[in-house]
Design a protein around this motif. Structure first.
Motif, mmCIF file in Angstrom:
data_model
loop_
_atom_site.group_PDB
_atom_site.id
_atom_site.type_symbol
_atom_site.label_atom_id
_atom_site.label_comp_id
_atom_site.label_asym_id
_atom_site.label_seq_id
_atom_site.Cartn_x
_atom_site.Cartn_y
_atom_site.Cartn_z
ATOM 1 N N GLU A 253 15.439 -4.646 101.462
ATOM 2 C CA GLU A 253 14.817 -4.260 100.193
ATOM 3 C C GLU A 253 14.445 -2.769 100.288
ATOM 4 O OE1 GLU A 253 11.611 -3.337 99.102
ATOM 5 O OE2 GLU A 253 12.147 -3.599 96.992
ATOM 6 N N PRO A 254 14.963 -1.933 99.369
ATOM 7 C CA PRO A 254 14.891 -0.477 99.562
ATOM 8 C C PRO A 254 13.486 0.084 99.745
ATOM 9 C CG PRO A 254 16.501 -1.013 97.862
ATOM 10 C CD PRO A 254 15.793 -2.292 98.197
ATOM 11 N N PHE A 255 12.514 -0.397 98.983
ATOM 12 C CA PHE A 255 11.184 0.198 99.096
ATOM 13 C C PHE A 255 10.451 -0.288 100.339
ATOM 14 C CE2 PHE A 255 10.424 1.566 94.414
ATOM 15 C CZ PHE A 255 11.460 2.484 94.547
ATOM 16 N N GLU A 256 10.718 -1.501 100.796
ATOM 17 C CA GLU A 256 10.152 -1.929 102.080
ATOM 18 C C GLU A 256 10.741 -1.102 103.217
ATOM 19 O OE1 GLU A 256 10.238 -6.086 102.923
ATOM 20 O OE2 GLU A 256 9.581 -6.644 100.907
ATOM 21 N N ARG A 257 12.023 -0.825 103.142
ATOM 22 C CA ARG A 257 12.649 0.037 104.160
ATOM 23 C C ARG A 257 12.043 1.440 104.114
ATOM 24 N NH1 ARG A 257 17.670 3.205 103.505
ATOM 25 N NH2 ARG A 257 18.073 4.092 105.567
#
Length: 419
Positions: A253-257
């Motif tokens: 998930e882009p924002f968790e990364r």
């Protein structure tokens, strides 16, 4: 180096034009209709034979679709993919049986228990991972195999819908695609998505490191030159591997990364070198009155400053993002290279077992993924970080990472205020 497959004689608008070099250094250029001029035709034909037979490359723009891809019925793989799986001629396949200290032994997906599917065929040749995946798709699919087929289909459809004109790939664009020639694997690594453990696994498979991936130090897994990259090979060798090897990547998930990259590289004290390299620049550019300690060490970058740095046009003009916060699609080019398995950090254990089952390494232990409680805590930390960001910057940041959300089927996080 061109990693698109031109169609000879294609005069449609947007069709790729090829430049060939003649003996003596002159260039044969394509005419406005897409056909080569007479003095460049011989050079063009040699290039087509030597370099542009790339069945595997996924060029999914309406004007650039390879003939093999064609239109398929709903739920079916493109014909070129199946032909590539059936017709590849892999080298010897090493089957690893790796003893070690007790660890989490990931179960093989249904259809791969008891060893690799199709292993022990006449002549003593085992099936390549790509052929095993094709074998799985020909019979009754397990639930996990069906999940991976759906991910491939979604990726191809999304590329077709949202990708139009693209620049040609250069060798450096393939730097993140690691090569395992012994097992017929291409792995595109995305930092902050278990890439350290996947590099450990590839080193263990290669025989150049201890057979237990957990025994390989992180700095050794990341050491330059330990694992060959696709960028290290000639165009002909690149094309051969793209046609015959199983290509996979893992996403998150882009924002968790993004939140994980910030905490790991800019917030924690053991990242002093990274903080001096990037933190000092962020503070100098974006903090109104930075203190001398912050200008020297860059150790106290705030999350809002980090996001402002990513959105600052000067950052992109200076060069690509650092790999830890670069978009996954910009690192791995999934609309240009055809990936056979798209794994996810959120289902790491199951997806890692699926890939290792295709490799034919039932005894290999993938390092145990984080427990679910820790994963939930990571999501909560990301939510807390982003809640303090204004809706205006949330929307801009979502736009920056939008293609990763679309290509890999992630929904916008509920904590964002996008309207």
């Amino acid at each position: 180096m061109i990693l698109q497959k031109p169609v000879p004689g294609d005069r449609r608008p947007g069709a790729p034009r090829v430049r060939g070099r003649r003996a003596g250094g002159k260039t044969g250029r394509s005419d406005p209709g897409g056909g080569p001029s007479a003095h460049g035709r011989c050079a063009l034909e040699r290039l087509l034979l030597a370099r542009f037979t790339l069945e595997k490359t996924a060029v999914l723009s309406p004007h650039l679709t390879p003939p093999e891809a064609g239109r398929t019925r709903r739920g079916a793989e493109p014909q070129g993919w199946a032909r590539r799986a059936r017709g590849s001629r892999p080298g010897p396949q090493a089957v690893a049986s790796l003893p070690g200290a007790p660890a989490t032994l990931l179960p093989l997906p249904p259809g791969l228990e008891g060893g690799a599917a199709g292993a022990g065929r006449p002549g003593g040749k085992s099936r390549s991972p790509l052929q095993r995946l094709h074998d799985l798709d020909q019979g009754p699919r397990s639930a996990l195999a069906e999940v991976h087929r759906q991910r491939r289909d979604l990726l191809h459809r999304t590329c077709s819908r949202h990708t139009r004109r693209q620049r040609l790939l250069q060798p450096e664009d393939l730097r993140h695609v690691l090569v395992d020639d012994a097992h017929g694997l291409l792995y595109c690594y995305v930092p902050k998505v278990a890439c350290t453990n996947w590099k450990r696994v590839l080193l263990a498979l290669s025989g150049r490191a201890p057979p237990d991936p957990r025994a390989i130090p992180a700095h050794e897994a990341h050491a330059p030159g330990r694992l060959p990259s696709l960028a290290d090979f000639s165009p002909a060798e690149v094309n051969r591997r793209l046609r015959a090897y199983l290509a996979f990547l893992f996403v998150r998930e882009p924002f968790e990364r993004l939140a994980s990259a910030y905490r790991n590289k800019l917030e924690r004290p053991y990242s002093a070198a990274f903080q001096r390299r990037f933190g000092t620049s962020i503070v100098r550019r974006l903090r109104p009155r930075p203190g001398p300690d912050a200008l020297t060490r860059g150790h106290d970058v705030r999350f809002a400053e980090f996001l402002a740095y990513l959105l600052d046009p000067r950052t992109r003009r200076a060069g690509p993002f650092n790999e830890h916060w670069e978009r996954a699609h910009a690192l791995c080019h999934p609309c240009r290279l055809r990936y056979d398995v798209v794994g996810k950090f959120e289902t790491l254990a199951e997806d890692a077992a699926f890939v290792l089952g295709l490799v034919g390494a039932p005894g290999l232990r993938f390092p145990e993924p984080p427990p679910r409680a820790r994963a939930a805590a990571t999501r909560d930390r990301a939510a807390r970080l982003f809640r303090d960001i204004s809706p205006f910057y949330q929307r801009r940041l979502f736009g920056l990472y939008r293609m990763d959300f679309l290509l890999f089927n992630y929904s916008a996080p509920s904590y964002l205020r996008l309207r």
